[in-house]
Each structure stands twice: as C-alpha cells, then as structure tokens.
Design a protein around this motif. Structure first.
Motif, PDB file in Angstrom:
ATOM      1  N   VAL A  96       9.212   8.227 -11.266  1.00  0.00           N
ATOM      2  CA  VAL A  96       8.200   7.957 -10.248  1.00  0.00           C
ATOM      3  C   VAL A  96       8.826   8.003  -8.857  1.00  0.00           C
ATOM      4  O   VAL A  96       9.940   7.510  -8.647  1.00  0.00           O
ATOM      5  N   ALA A  97       8.110   8.595  -7.916  1.00  0.00           N
ATOM      6  CA  ALA A  97       8.461   8.533  -6.502  1.00  0.00           C
ATOM      7  C   ALA A  97       7.397   7.732  -5.769  1.00  0.00           C
ATOM      8  O   ALA A  97       6.214   7.786  -6.120  1.00  0.00           O
ATOM      9  N   ILE A  98       7.817   6.978  -4.766  1.00  0.00           N
ATOM     10  CA  ILE A  98       6.913   6.106  -4.009  1.00  0.00           C
ATOM     11  C   ILE A  98       6.991   6.463  -2.530  1.00  0.00           C
ATOM     12  O   ILE A  98       8.077   6.723  -1.996  1.00  0.00           O
ATOM     13  N   ARG A  99       5.843   6.460  -1.876  1.00  0.00           N
ATOM     14  CA  ARG A  99       5.808   6.583  -0.417  1.00  0.00           C
ATOM     15  C   ARG A  99       4.902   5.474   0.101  1.00  0.00           C
ATOM     16  O   ARG A  99       3.691   5.487  -0.140  1.00  0.00           O
ATOM     17  N   LEU A 100       5.468   4.489   0.794  1.00  0.00           N
ATOM     18  CA  LEU A 100       4.683   3.391   1.332  1.00  0.00           C
ATOM     19  C   LEU A 100       3.910   3.851   2.565  1.00  0.00           C
ATOM     20  O   LEU A 100       4.406   4.652   3.365  1.00  0.00           O
ATOM     21  N   THR A 101       2.690   3.338   2.705  1.00  0.00           N
ATOM     22  CA  THR A 101       1.817   3.683   3.826  1.00  0.00           C
ATOM     23  C   THR A 101       1.111   2.423   4.310  1.00  0.00           C
ATOM     24  O   THR A 101       1.243   1.349   3.717  1.00  0.00           O
ATOM     25  N   SER A 102       0.319   2.560   5.347  1.00  0.00           N
ATOM     26  CA  SER A 102      -0.595   1.480   5.721  1.00  0.00           C
ATOM     27  C   SER A 102      -1.781   1.522   4.773  1.00  0.00           C
ATOM     28  O   SER A 102      -2.084   2.570   4.196  1.00  0.00           O
ATOM     29  N   PRO A 103      -2.492   0.405   4.587  1.00  0.00           N
ATOM     30  CA  PRO A 103      -3.667   0.424   3.704  1.00  0.00           C
ATOM     31  C   PRO A 103      -4.705   1.465   4.094  1.00  0.00           C
ATOM     32  O   PRO A 103      -5.344   2.070   3.242  1.00  0.00           O
ATOM     33  N   SER A 104      -4.852   1.710   5.393  1.00  0.00           N
ATOM     34  CA  SER A 104      -5.904   2.622   5.855  1.00  0.00           C
ATOM     35  C   SER A 104      -5.557   4.089   5.648  1.00  0.00           C
ATOM     36  O   SER A 104      -6.450   4.942   5.692  1.00  0.00           O
TER      37      SER A 104
ATOM     38  N   ALA B 146       0.848  -1.196   0.000  1.00  0.00           N
ATOM     39  CA  ALA B 146       0.000   0.000   0.000  1.00  0.00           C
ATOM     40  C   ALA B 146       0.876   1.237   0.000  1.00  0.00           C
ATOM     41  O   ALA B 146       1.975   1.237   0.561  1.00  0.00           O
ATOM     42  N   GLY B 147       0.376   2.291  -0.631  1.00  0.00           N
ATOM     43  CA  GLY B 147       1.153   3.522  -0.632  1.00  0.00           C
ATOM     44  C   GLY B 147       0.682   4.497  -1.688  1.00  0.00           C
ATOM     45  O   GLY B 147      -0.379   4.331  -2.301  1.00  0.00           O
ATOM     46  N   VAL B 148       1.506   5.514  -1.900  1.00  0.00           N
ATOM     47  CA  VAL B 148       1.215   6.600  -2.826  1.00  0.00           C
ATOM     48  C   VAL B 148       2.321   6.660  -3.863  1.00  0.00           C
ATOM     49  O   VAL B 148       3.485   6.389  -3.561  1.00  0.00           O
TER      50      VAL B 148
ATOM     51  N   SER C 149      -2.795   6.416  -5.524  1.00  0.00           N
ATOM     52  CA  SER C 149      -2.555   5.576  -4.352  1.00  0.00           C
ATOM     53  C   SER C 149      -3.215   4.223  -4.538  1.00  0.00           C
ATOM     54  O   SER C 149      -4.052   4.023  -5.426  1.00  0.00           O
ATOM     55  N   SER C 150      -2.843   3.295  -3.670  1.00  0.00           N
ATOM     56  CA  SER C 150      -3.477   1.984  -3.623  1.00  0.00           C
ATOM     57  C   SER C 150      -3.404   1.461  -2.200  1.00  0.00           C
ATOM     58  O   SER C 150      -2.386   1.641  -1.515  1.00  0.00           O
ATOM     59  N   ALA C 151      -4.463   0.795  -1.762  1.00  0.00           N
ATOM     60  CA  ALA C 151      -4.507   0.237  -0.410  1.00  0.00           C
ATOM     61  C   ALA C 151      -3.914  -1.159  -0.336  1.00  0.00           C
ATOM     62  O   ALA C 151      -3.887  -1.757   0.745  1.00  0.00           O
ATOM     63  N   GLY C 152      -3.426  -1.703  -1.456  1.00  0.00           N
ATOM     64  CA  GLY C 152      -2.848  -3.040  -1.396  1.00  0.00           C
ATOM     65  C   GLY C 152      -2.381  -3.600  -2.734  1.00  0.00           C
ATOM     66  O   GLY C 152      -1.844  -4.701  -2.785  1.00  0.00           O
ATOM     67  N   ARG C 153      -2.569  -2.830  -3.818  1.00  0.00           N
ATOM     68  CA  ARG C 153      -2.130  -3.280  -5.144  1.00  0.00           C
ATOM     69  C   ARG C 153      -1.336  -2.151  -5.811  1.00  0.00           C
ATOM     70  O   ARG C 153      -1.637  -1.726  -6.921  1.00  0.00           O
ATOM     71  N   LEU C 154      -0.318  -1.690  -5.122  1.00  0.00           N
ATOM     72  CA  LEU C 154       0.427  -0.516  -5.570  1.00  0.00           C
ATOM     73  C   LEU C 154       1.096  -0.748  -6.925  1.00  0.00           C
ATOM     74  O   LEU C 154       1.066   0.115  -7.799  1.00  0.00           O
TER      75      LEU C 154
ATOM     76  N   ASP D 298      -5.675   9.050   2.335  1.00  0.00           N
ATOM     77  CA  ASP D 298      -5.446  10.331   3.005  1.00  0.00           C
ATOM     78  C   ASP D 298      -4.115  10.942   2.568  1.00  0.00           C
ATOM     79  O   ASP D 298      -4.021  12.154   2.357  1.00  0.00           O
ATOM     80  N   GLU D 299      -3.094  10.105   2.433  1.00  0.00           N
ATOM     81  CA  GLU D 299      -1.781  10.603   1.998  1.00  0.00           C
ATOM     82  C   GLU D 299      -1.839  11.091   0.554  1.00  0.00           C
ATOM     83  O   GLU D 299      -1.222  12.093   0.195  1.00  0.00           O
ATOM     84  N   GLU D 300      -2.610  10.391  -0.283  1.00  0.00           N
ATOM     85  CA  GLU D 300      -2.783  10.851  -1.660  1.00  0.00           C
ATOM     86  C   GLU D 300      -3.414  12.237  -1.697  1.00  0.00           C
ATOM     87  O   GLU D 300      -2.945  13.133  -2.420  1.00  0.00           O
ATOM     88  N   MET D 301      -4.477  12.438  -0.940  1.00  0.00           N
ATOM     89  CA  MET D 301      -5.153  13.736  -0.928  1.00  0.00           C
ATOM     90  C   MET D 301      -4.229  14.836  -0.412  1.00  0.00           C
ATOM     91  O   MET D 301      -4.238  15.968  -0.916  1.00  0.00           O
ATOM     92  N   ARG D 302      -3.410  14.510   0.580  1.00  0.00           N
ATOM     93  CA  ARG D 302      -2.480  15.495   1.128  1.00  0.00           C
ATOM     94  C   ARG D 302      -1.445  15.902   0.074  1.00  0.00           C
ATOM     95  O   ARG D 302      -1.120  17.085  -0.080  1.00  0.00           O
TER      96      ARG D 302
END
Length: 317
Positions: A277-285, A215-217, A233-238, A289-293
């Motif tokens: 491309v730049a990647i920022r890994l996040t939790s699925p949840s 998950a991430g952006v 972003s994706s919650a689990g299929r980045l 929110d990180e994408e919108m930010r």
C-alpha cells in the motif's frame, strides 16, 4: 588471513576485503546502495566488515543514517543511537537486477537473498519482505522493511547487508564497492512509496495505525505483478477505510463482476500478504479530488469509477 581481491563495478576497478584469498569478482550492470536517501541524507555504515572485539567476524556492514542536530528520533529507542538513526518504514532495496533466491523469517529477522550477475546479496533484520523466491527484481526495487535484530538487546533498527561471491563463506567487504554505486532518490520526496501491510492475523504496522483520524488517498498494488488494483480515499477515517479491504468477512455481500453495486463502497478485499500500500495524506476537502486524479493517472484494475466496460459485457441493471 584476509586478502584484497580485485573487483570491478560499473567499469571502475576497486579493492574489497575478503575473509579468504579469492579470484577477482566482476559486478556487471547497474548497482545502487541498498537504502535510498532520507531527508537528503545518504545511508552510512554504522558497523563495518571484519573481526569484532568479541572475536566474531562481521560478514557484512550495518547501514543507518548519521544523526544530525534536527533529528527527533531519540537515542536509546529502536530508531536511534547516539550517532545514528533509522526511521520506521524504511525500505531495503535490491542493489542490482537479479532473482530472489530466498525470502524467509529467521531468528534474527526476515532475510532476503538475491542472486545477481556474478554475485549475491544478503539483507537481514527486516520486519517483513515484499518479495518472494523466484521473483525478478530490478536495481532499486523495494525488497522489505528494515527492522531490528530480535537477538540484539538494543533492538536498534538497521540493515545488515552482505555481498557474496557465492555463499556466506565467500563474503567480501561491500564498502569500497558501495562508494561507486548510485543513490536512489529521497524517499520523502518520492511520488509513491509502497509498503507491505503484513499477513492475516498480524497487527497492522505502526505506519498504518498512525493513519487513524487522518485524511488522504491509498493505493493498493499486487506485490508480485506490481499491478495497481485499487485507489481509494477518506476525508477523516483513512485507517478504517483502508483496512476494510483486508477484512475478508465483508465478502458476504453480493457482487457483480467481483465488485460492489452499492455506490462508492470500498468493498473489494485482498489478501494482506499479497499486496502493498502507498499513502498520500491530504486535507479532508481535497481527498476525493486526489483520488479521482490518481484513478485517471494509474487506471487501477478494480475501481468502481473510471474503468471502461468490455464491449461484450452488458450492465445487468
């Protein structure tokens, strides 16, 4: 017979080895080491300038990171020797402001030549270049991803770096000068690190394939203009969500103003060799929110969300 030409870098006078007797060289402007810090460590010279035991002259220096006990990059792999390591996806950097003279594939890996004020630099053994001939760069800008020499049996990843007064026959030892150059901050702690995705038809880079199931952006930026064009972003299929942007067959769908009108479908496609491309890994949840930010912060050109409508256009539905 080598001589000691007099050089000046940032107002500090130093000496450097040359293959021939040369006139003094003055390096104007800001100069940085051609690899950023990694895990708090500065790059070091793993093989220096000068005559080798086989009788061949090494026109530059090889740069890696000194091995420490906590390193997990095993010796005997492309990422490590007994004394040094080089992580995947490490950027080679422009040592100073300049113009790209050439960026091309060679039998010994991709090579980039930059022309600076009073000197040129040559970086070789890159997996890929992120700059093109004629492009202007600033000190510290990424110019490519460090790889290995295809003709070297060890296939050990490292950066071969040369400093020229004019061309390859005017190479000087950059080591004394590099001691006076600034260090770019730790890549691990950088806000966003952009990497090329490769050309159409090539396998995706290892760092990209490693995104499967995560998950991430992701942020897509044009290489030449440096314009941010898309944030997703994706919650689990980045991996799947990102790589759909490079599948041009998806253009069969209808567009309005070049974008999808089907909700938040990634939709837009880009030529792989023209973006990075730049990647920022996040939790699925937290991925959405990180994408919108990031959309609010970066204002990407092509996003479906957060872009003001031009006054002269009306929405066709």
């Amino acid at each position: 017979m080598r001589a000691w030409p007099w050089l000046v870098a940032g107002g500090i006078a130093v000496y450097a080895w040359s293959r021939h007797r040369e006139q003094p060289v003055e390096l104007a402007g800001r100069w940085v080491r051609p690899i950023a810090r990694w895990n708090g460590r500065a790059p070091v010279i793993s093989d220096g300038f000068g005559m080798r035991a086989n009788g061949q002259h090494h026109n530059g220096v090889d740069l890696m990171f000194a091995r420490v006990a906590s390193d997990t990059l095993r010796a005997g792999t492309p990422n490590g020797s007994q004394g040094f390591v080089m992580p995947d996806g490490t950027h080679a950097l422009a040592a100073s402001d300049g113009v790209v003279r050439s960026a091309m594939k060679t039998p010994r890996g991709t090579a980039v030549v930059l022309d600076h004020a009073g000197a040129s630099t040559f970086s070789q053994h890159l997996e890929s270049a992120s700059v093109k001939a004629g492009q202007r760069v600033r000190a510290g800008d990424p110019i490519g991803i460090i790889g290995a020499d295809p003709l070297d049996g060890e296939h050990l990843k490292h950066l071969h770096f040369e400093l020229w007064r004019g061309g390859p026959s005017d190479a000087i030892d950059p080591a004394p000068l590099m001691r006076t150059w600034s260090l770019v901050g730790d890549v691990r702690n950088a806000s966003l690190t952009y990497r090329p995705i490769g050309a159409s038809g090539e396998p995706y880079p290892e760092w990209c394939r490693a995104l499967k199931g995560k998950a991430g952006v992701y942020i897509i930026r044009e290489i030449e203009s440096r314009e941010i064009v898309y944030v997703g972003s994706s919650a689990g299929r980045l991996y799947d969500t990102l790589t759909r942007h490079f599948q041009t067959w998806r253009r069969f769908k209808g567009f309005w103003r070049g974008q999808y009108g089907e909700g938040h479908d990634p939709g837009l496609t880009y030529k792989r060799d023209r973006v990075e491309v730049a990647i920022r890994l996040t939790s699925p949840s937290t991925s959405l929110d990180e994408e919108m930010r990031l959309i609010a912060r970066l204002r990407p050109r092509d996003n479906l969300i957060g872009q003001p409508e031009p006054a002269e256009e009306t929405v066709p539905f």
